[in-house]
Write a protein that holds these residues in place. Structure first.
Motif, PDB file in Angstrom:
ATOM      1  N   UNK A 244       4.360 -37.134   7.513  1.00 40.88           N
ATOM      2  CA  UNK A 244       3.420 -37.972   7.803  1.00 40.88           C
ATOM      3  C   UNK A 244       3.721 -39.382   6.780  1.00 40.88           C
ATOM      4  N   UNK A 245       3.903 -40.652   7.061  1.00 41.48           N
ATOM      5  CA  UNK A 245       4.436 -41.387   6.505  1.00 41.48           C
ATOM      6  C   UNK A 245       3.858 -42.150   5.476  1.00 41.48           C
ATOM      7  N   UNK A 246       3.961 -42.072   3.783  1.00 41.54           N
ATOM      8  CA  UNK A 246       3.716 -42.323   2.770  1.00 41.54           C
ATOM      9  C   UNK A 246       2.465 -41.320   2.241  1.00 41.54           C
ATOM     10  N   UNK A 247       3.223 -39.796   2.321  1.00 41.86           N
ATOM     11  CA  UNK A 247       2.546 -38.689   2.082  1.00 41.86           C
ATOM     12  C   UNK A 247       3.714 -38.536   1.533  1.00 41.86           C
ATOM     13  N   UNK A 248       3.008 -37.979   0.243  1.00 40.76           N
ATOM     14  CA  UNK A 248       3.613 -37.626  -1.168  1.00 40.76           C
ATOM     15  C   UNK A 248       4.902 -35.749  -0.735  1.00 40.76           C
ATOM     16  N   UNK A 249       3.798 -35.504  -0.077  1.00 37.99           N
ATOM     17  CA  UNK A 249       4.154 -33.684   0.423  1.00 37.99           C
ATOM     18  C   UNK A 249       5.147 -33.951   1.643  1.00 37.99           C
ATOM     19  N   UNK A 250       5.236 -34.295   2.322  1.00 37.99           N
ATOM     20  CA  UNK A 250       5.839 -34.613   3.233  1.00 37.99           C
ATOM     21  C   UNK A 250       6.628 -35.126   3.209  1.00 37.99           C
ATOM     22  N   UNK A 251       7.348 -36.364   2.342  1.00 35.90           N
ATOM     23  CA  UNK A 251       8.067 -37.046   1.295  1.00 35.90           C
ATOM     24  C   UNK A 251       9.188 -35.717   0.837  1.00 35.90           C
ATOM     25  N   UNK A 252       8.825 -34.727   0.436  1.00 37.62           N
ATOM     26  CA  UNK A 252       9.477 -33.478  -0.342  1.00 37.62           C
ATOM     27  C   UNK A 252       9.802 -32.576   0.836  1.00 37.62           C
ATOM     28  N   UNK A 253       8.602 -32.432   1.616  1.00 31.68           N
ATOM     29  CA  UNK A 253       9.324 -31.665   2.724  1.00 31.68           C
ATOM     30  C   UNK A 253      10.472 -32.086   3.789  1.00 31.68           C
ATOM     31  N   UNK A 254      10.754 -33.484   3.885  1.00 33.70           N
ATOM     32  CA  UNK A 254      11.099 -34.389   4.387  1.00 33.70           C
ATOM     33  C   UNK A 254      12.762 -33.931   3.351  1.00 33.70           C
ATOM     34  N   UNK A 255      12.836 -33.666   2.479  1.00 33.69           N
ATOM     35  CA  UNK A 255      13.900 -33.689   1.811  1.00 33.69           C
ATOM     36  C   UNK A 255      14.272 -35.515   0.944  1.00 33.69           C
ATOM     37  N   UNK A 256      13.349 -35.808   1.427  1.00 28.73           N
ATOM     38  CA  UNK A 256      13.143 -37.605   1.108  1.00 28.73           C
ATOM     39  C   UNK A 256      12.650 -37.825  -0.960  1.00 28.73           C
ATOM     40  N   UNK A 257      12.045 -36.948  -1.079  1.00 32.61           N
ATOM     41  CA  UNK A 257      11.618 -37.269  -2.395  1.00 32.61           C
ATOM     42  C   UNK A 257      11.775 -35.604  -2.952  1.00 32.61           C
ATOM     43  N   UNK A 258      12.594 -36.324  -4.085  1.00 28.42           N
ATOM     44  CA  UNK A 258      12.856 -34.839  -5.127  1.00 28.42           C
ATOM     45  C   UNK A 258      12.018 -33.745  -5.750  1.00 28.42           C
ATOM     46  N   UNK A 259      11.553 -32.728  -5.984  1.00 22.58           N
ATOM     47  CA  UNK A 259      10.972 -31.998  -6.126  1.00 22.58           C
ATOM     48  C   UNK A 259      11.962 -30.831  -6.568  1.00 22.58           C
ATOM     49  N   UNK A 260      11.039 -29.740  -7.226  1.00 21.00           N
ATOM     50  CA  UNK A 260      11.975 -28.785  -7.970  1.00 21.00           C
ATOM     51  C   UNK A 260      11.371 -27.745  -6.961  1.00 21.00           C
TER      52      UNK A 260
END
Ligand code: 5GP
Ligand code: ZN
Length: 114
Positions: A1-17
């Motif tokens: 979903x647009x703007x969702x931080x966890x969707x961004x991590x799932x999509x590989x768009x936001x960094x996460x360990x």
């Protein structure tokens, strides 16, 4: 979903360990850990909270628990034990509206939680 931080991590768009990933769930370190080990297991699909879980999601939720256990073992917190939490909506203390399990370990937990 647009703007969702966890969707961004799932999509590989936001960094996460990221500790584990498949097509159904992703596990990654919490940025504000509340225990020596603290990671989240999120559904790859955007489900806002446990309140929106439906009949048919049984396998997905069971899989998330098995992954929580597997990553806990890899981090060395399985033997002594860990805390699993799913905050749901406002009074449950949920701050990110994308279904996730908290897994915390490496210290003695207390009960009841605040
Ligand atoms: P909730 O309060 O919704 O149950 O938990 C949300 C958790 O997500 C919090 O423990 C918070 O530290 C963590 N968190 C929030 N934003 C991010 C992020 O962008 N990346 C990671 N890795 N964790 C996050
Ligand atoms: Zn999302």
């Amino acid at each position: 979903m647009n703007g969702c931080p966890f969707c961004s991590i799932v999509a590989g768009e936001a960094p996460a360990g990221v500790l584990y990933r498949d097509d159904r769930v992703v596990a990654f370190k919490d940025t504000n850990p509340q225990a020596p080990e603290h990671f989240l297991v999120v559904t790859a699909r955007h489900i806002p909270s446990l309140a929106e879980v439906e009949s048919g999601d049984e396998e997905l939720l069971g899989h998330a628990l098995v992954v929580a256990r597997k990553v806990a073992q890899e981090l060395g917190i399985l033997e002594r034990g860990f805390r699993l939490v799913a905050n749901c909506r406002r009074q449950g203390g949920q701050t990110v509206p994308h279904l996730h399990l908290h897994v915390m370990g490496g210290r003695q937990m207390t009960w009841p939680p605040g």
